[in-house]
Design a protein around this motif. Structure first.
Motif, short mmCIF file in Angstrom:
data_model
loop_
_atom_site.label_atom_id
_atom_site.label_comp_id
_atom_site.label_asym_id
_atom_site.label_seq_id
_atom_site.Cartn_x
_atom_site.Cartn_y
_atom_site.Cartn_z
N TYR A 1 0.78 -1.16 -0.05
CA TYR A 1 -0.04 -0.16 -0.02
C TYR A 1 0.80 1.15 -0.03
N LEU A 2 0.17 2.25 -0.34
CA LEU A 2 0.89 3.69 -0.69
C LEU A 2 -0.13 4.79 -0.04
N CYS A 3 0.37 5.44 0.48
CA CYS A 3 -0.72 6.91 0.88
C CYS A 3 -0.50 7.95 0.02
N SER A 4 -1.82 8.44 -0.40
CA SER A 4 -1.85 9.41 -1.30
C SER A 4 -1.48 10.42 -0.94
N ILE A 5 -1.17 10.77 0.55
CA ILE A 5 -0.75 12.31 0.89
C ILE A 5 0.98 12.12 0.44
N SER A 6 1.49 11.00 0.34
CA SER A 6 2.86 11.02 -0.06
C SER A 6 2.89 11.47 -1.56
N LEU A 7 2.05 10.70 -2.42
CA LEU A 7 1.97 11.06 -3.55
C LEU A 7 1.70 12.76 -3.75
N ALA A 8 0.65 13.04 -3.48
CA ALA A 8 0.30 14.39 -3.34
C ALA A 8 1.32 15.47 -3.16
N LYS A 9 2.10 15.10 -2.07
CA LYS A 9 3.16 15.98 -1.57
C LYS A 9 4.52 15.90 -2.83
N LYS A 10 4.33 14.88 -3.37
CA LYS A 10 5.36 14.88 -4.67
C LYS A 10 5.17 15.47 -5.87
N SER A 11 3.71 15.45 -5.87
CA SER A 11 3.13 15.77 -7.25
C SER A 11 2.88 17.41 -7.28
N TRP A 12 2.30 17.74 -6.01
CA TRP A 12 2.37 19.42 -5.81
C TRP A 12 2.96 19.89 -4.61
N LYS A 13 4.03 20.49 -5.03
CA LYS A 13 4.91 20.60 -3.84
C LYS A 13 4.56 21.75 -2.91
N ASN A 14 3.67 22.90 -3.46
CA ASN A 14 3.68 23.99 -2.61
C ASN A 14 2.05 24.46 -2.08
N LEU A 15 1.41 23.21 -1.84
CA LEU A 15 -0.06 23.40 -1.50
C LEU A 15 0.17 23.56 -0.03
N LYS A 16 -0.84 24.50 0.58
CA LYS A 16 -1.04 24.81 2.15
C LYS A 16 -1.32 23.33 2.83
N THR A 17 -2.07 22.68 2.58
CA THR A 17 -2.47 21.37 3.15
C THR A 17 -2.85 20.13 2.05
N TYR A 18 -2.38 18.93 2.52
CA TYR A 18 -2.83 17.89 1.88
C TYR A 18 -3.97 16.98 2.08
N GLY A 19 -4.93 17.48 2.92
CA GLY A 19 -6.10 16.90 3.20
C GLY A 19 -6.99 16.30 2.03
N LEU A 20 -7.80 15.27 2.25
CA LEU A 20 -8.45 15.00 1.03
C LEU A 20 -9.23 16.06 0.27
N ARG A 21 -10.02 16.86 1.30
CA ARG A 21 -11.12 17.75 1.07
C ARG A 21 -10.24 18.89 0.17
N SER A 22 -9.09 19.22 0.89
CA SER A 22 -8.30 20.24 -0.02
C SER A 22 -7.84 19.90 -1.31
N LEU A 23 -7.24 18.72 -1.48
CA LEU A 23 -6.75 18.25 -2.88
C LEU A 23 -8.09 18.12 -3.77
#
Length: 184
Positions: free
Chosen positions: A112-134
Motif C-alpha cells: 500500500y501507498l499513501c496518497s498524501i505522499s503521492l500528493a506531496k511529491k506531485s504538488w509541492k507548494n500546497l498549504k494542506t494535503y487533506g482529501l478535501r483540500s486536494l
C-alpha cells in the motif's frame, strides 16, 4: 496502471470498528467501479458521538448491515493482486489489519501507498494535503467522509498525481515510491 483506493469510516476509536468500507478499482489507468459497504461493527450498537459527527453514520444505519466477516471475501477479490492506495494510509491499513485480526482472517500480502505522499511529491507548494483540500484544488466535488466517495476521490487524486509525475505503469510506481510503499 492498476490499483485500488480504499477508505474506512469507524464507529469508535477502536481500529476494528469499521462501519463503512469503500473500494474504488482502477484498471489500465481508468476507474472501473466503486463499491461501498455499510458494516455492523463489533461495538454495535455503540457508536462514539464524535465519529457520528464526522461521517454521519449511526447505529440505525448499520442495524441490518453485514459484519466485516461477511463482506471480506468480496472486498478481497476486488483488491487481489493490486496496489492499495489510501489517503492517510496508516489509518486505513490499520483498520483493515484490525478487522482481519478480529475475525481471524489471514492477512493477504498487499502493498500500500499513501496518497498524501503521492500528493506531496506531485504538488509541492500546497498549504494542506487533506482529501478535501486536494479535491477542492482539482475541482472535484464529493460527499466527504463517506467511504465510497472518499475512496473514489483518492483514486482520482492518485491518477492526477501519477500523471503529473509521468508514471504510467505499476513498475514505475513501485520504483519511484520504493521507500514509501509498505506491506499490510
Amino acid at each position: 496502471m492498476d490499483f485500488v483506493a480504499i477508505d474506512f469510516e469507524t464507529a469508535t476509536h477502536e481500529r476494528n470498528s469499521a462501519c463503512e468500507m469503500g473500494i474504488c478499482v482502477v484498471e489500465n489507468g481508468e476507474i472501473v467501479t466503486t463499491k461501498t459497504w455499510l458494516i455492523k461493527p463489533p461495538s454495535f450498537p455503540y457508536f462514539h458521538p464524535r465519529n457520528i459527527d464526522v461521517h454521519g453514520i449511526t447505529p440505525d444505519d448499520v442495524a441490518d448491515a453485514p459484519v466485516f466477516e461477511d463482506i471480506w471475501h468480496e472486498a478481497e477479490e476486488l483488491m487481489y493482486g493490486n496496489l492499495m492506495i489510501a489517503h492517510n494510509a496508516s489509518f486505513d491499513a490499520g483498520v483493515l489489519r484490525s478487522c482481519l485480526d478480529y475475525y481471524g482472517f489471514f492477512k493477504p500480502k498487499i502493498n500500500y501507498l499513501c496518497s498524501i505522499s503521492l500528493a506531496k511529491k506531485s504538488w509541492k507548494n500546497l498549504k494542506t494535503y487533506g482529501l478535501r483540500s486536494l479535491a477542492d484544488h482539482h475541482h472535484i466535488s464529493f460527499n466527504h467522509h463517506r467511504a465510497g466517495d472518499d475512496a473514489e476521490v483518492c483514486a482520482k487524486i492518485s491518477l492526477l498525481g501519477f500523471e503529473r509525475l509521468m508514471l504510467t505503469r505499476n513498475d514505475e510506481i513501485n520504483d519511484y515510491f520504493l521507500k514509501n510503499i509498505k506491506q499490510l
